[in-house]
Design a protein around this motif. Structure first.
Motif, short mmCIF file in Angstrom:
data_model
loop_
_atom_site.label_atom_id
_atom_site.label_comp_id
_atom_site.label_asym_id
_atom_site.label_seq_id
_atom_site.Cartn_x
_atom_site.Cartn_y
_atom_site.Cartn_z
N THR A 25 0.86 -1.22 0.13
CA THR A 25 -0.13 0.03 0.07
C THR A 25 0.89 1.22 -0.06
O THR A 25 0.33 2.32 -0.26
CB THR A 25 -0.82 -0.06 1.06
OG1 THR A 25 -0.36 0.00 2.26
CG2 THR A 25 -1.94 -1.17 1.22
N GLU A 26 2.27 1.36 0.42
CA GLU A 26 3.12 2.27 0.44
C GLU A 26 3.06 2.79 -1.32
O GLU A 26 3.59 4.06 -1.42
CB GLU A 26 4.53 2.03 0.88
CG GLU A 26 4.35 1.69 2.39
CD GLU A 26 5.66 1.34 2.85
OE1 GLU A 26 6.49 1.41 2.27
OE2 GLU A 26 5.71 1.13 4.15
N LEU A 27 2.83 1.87 -2.39
CA LEU A 27 2.92 2.12 -3.72
C LEU A 27 1.66 2.90 -4.14
O LEU A 27 1.50 3.47 -5.30
CB LEU A 27 3.21 1.15 -4.56
CG LEU A 27 4.40 0.25 -3.88
CD1 LEU A 27 4.53 -1.25 -4.90
CD2 LEU A 27 5.75 0.92 -4.24
N PHE A 28 0.45 2.98 -3.20
CA PHE A 28 -0.74 3.16 -3.87
C PHE A 28 -0.66 4.87 -3.51
O PHE A 28 -0.02 5.36 -3.04
CB PHE A 28 -1.84 2.61 -2.96
CG PHE A 28 -2.08 1.22 -3.11
CD1 PHE A 28 -1.34 0.41 -4.02
CD2 PHE A 28 -3.37 0.77 -2.38
CE1 PHE A 28 -1.79 -0.88 -3.96
CE2 PHE A 28 -3.34 -0.47 -2.53
CZ PHE A 28 -2.64 -1.29 -3.22
N LYS A 83 -9.10 -4.57 -6.97
CA LYS A 83 -9.30 -3.29 -7.13
C LYS A 83 -8.15 -2.55 -7.58
O LYS A 83 -8.17 -1.77 -8.31
CB LYS A 83 -10.10 -2.65 -5.80
CG LYS A 83 -11.61 -3.13 -5.61
CD LYS A 83 -12.26 -1.97 -5.14
CE LYS A 83 -13.87 -2.35 -5.06
NZ LYS A 83 -14.55 -1.82 -6.06
N ALA A 84 -7.11 -2.96 -6.88
CA ALA A 84 -5.81 -2.24 -6.84
C ALA A 84 -5.19 -2.53 -8.33
O ALA A 84 -4.68 -1.61 -8.95
CB ALA A 84 -4.68 -2.72 -5.83
N LYS A 85 -5.65 -3.76 -8.95
CA LYS A 85 -5.14 -4.12 -10.29
C LYS A 85 -6.09 -3.48 -11.12
O LYS A 85 -5.41 -2.74 -12.35
CB LYS A 85 -5.24 -5.74 -10.49
CG LYS A 85 -5.13 -6.07 -11.61
CD LYS A 85 -3.48 -5.93 -12.27
CE LYS A 85 -3.25 -6.22 -13.73
NZ LYS A 85 -3.51 -5.30 -14.66
N GLN A 92 0.29 -6.89 -13.21
CA GLN A 92 -0.21 -8.21 -13.10
C GLN A 92 0.83 -9.33 -12.30
O GLN A 92 0.13 -10.25 -11.86
CB GLN A 92 -0.36 -8.75 -14.70
CG GLN A 92 -1.02 -9.98 -14.76
CD GLN A 92 -2.60 -9.90 -14.39
OE1 GLN A 92 -3.50 -9.27 -14.92
NE2 GLN A 92 -2.89 -10.90 -13.50
N LYS A 93 1.87 -9.23 -12.67
CA LYS A 93 2.88 -10.00 -11.85
C LYS A 93 2.70 -9.87 -10.32
O LYS A 93 2.56 -11.11 -9.42
CB LYS A 93 4.24 -9.78 -12.53
CG LYS A 93 5.36 -10.71 -11.69
CD LYS A 93 6.72 -10.40 -12.27
CE LYS A 93 7.71 -11.41 -11.58
NZ LYS A 93 8.98 -11.09 -11.88
N ALA A 94 2.60 -8.75 -9.72
CA ALA A 94 2.47 -8.55 -8.33
C ALA A 94 1.23 -9.13 -7.85
O ALA A 94 0.83 -9.89 -6.86
CB ALA A 94 2.55 -7.08 -7.91
N PHE A 95 0.23 -8.66 -8.65
CA PHE A 95 -1.19 -9.45 -8.51
C PHE A 95 -1.25 -10.95 -8.24
O PHE A 95 -1.60 -11.42 -7.60
CB PHE A 95 -2.34 -8.69 -9.29
CG PHE A 95 -3.58 -9.37 -9.25
CD1 PHE A 95 -4.45 -8.63 -8.38
CD2 PHE A 95 -3.98 -10.60 -9.82
CE1 PHE A 95 -5.81 -9.67 -8.27
CE2 PHE A 95 -5.06 -11.26 -9.81
CZ PHE A 95 -6.04 -10.57 -8.97
N ASP A 96 -0.53 -11.30 -9.45
CA ASP A 96 -0.64 -12.89 -9.42
C ASP A 96 -0.06 -13.35 -8.22
O ASP A 96 -0.31 -14.48 -7.54
CB ASP A 96 0.16 -13.55 -10.73
CG ASP A 96 -0.71 -13.01 -11.89
OD1 ASP A 96 -1.80 -12.85 -11.90
OD2 ASP A 96 -0.26 -13.24 -12.98
N GLY A 97 1.33 -13.14 -7.69
CA GLY A 97 2.02 -13.59 -6.52
C GLY A 97 1.04 -13.32 -5.24
O GLY A 97 0.88 -14.08 -4.60
#
Length: 117
Positions: A25-28, A83-85, A92-97
């Motif tokens: 969430t620091e990246l949001f 929602k973040a994606k 997509q890679k971060a989401f998948d992990g």
């Protein structure tokens, strides 16, 4: 000296999930600080909190109830990840992990809940 829940793999993985979601969430964007960032942090922290709270209860039925709360919180985290994606805050890679981590933790928690008597 340790509390009983600290030796549970599901609690350890839930702690990791909370830490990972906090870092994510620091990246949001700043506009999400009181919305999606807060929601995903609270939901992910709730997973470990409910495991630990439920583990101190004398009744297996009550512990299963708290494990159910943890399972629902994992589902909430997954929805926040979607929602973040969709808002392009994560790749997509971060989401998948993160999705796989949640999927695995949910299955482990369900299996553990089924064994609690």
């Amino acid at each position: 000296m340790k509390f009983k829940f600290e030796s549970l793999l599901i609690w350890q993985k839930a702690m990791d999930l909370g830490d990972n979601m906090d870092k994510l969430t620091e990246l949001f964007p700043e506009k999400e600080i009181y919305n999606l960032s807060s929601q995903i942090r609270r939901a992910s922290d709730s997973v470990a909190l409910n495991i630990s709270e439920g583990s101190i209860l004398q009744s297996g039925a009550e512990f299963r109830k708290f494990l159910g709360y943890s399972i629902r919180s994992i589902a909430e985290v997954v929805t926040c990840l979607h929602k973040a994606k969709r808002r392009n805050y994560i790749s997509q890679k971060a989401f998948d992990g993160f999705y796989k981590d949640c999927f695995d933790l949910m299955n482990m928690t369900i299996a553990f809940r089924n064994k609690v008597k």
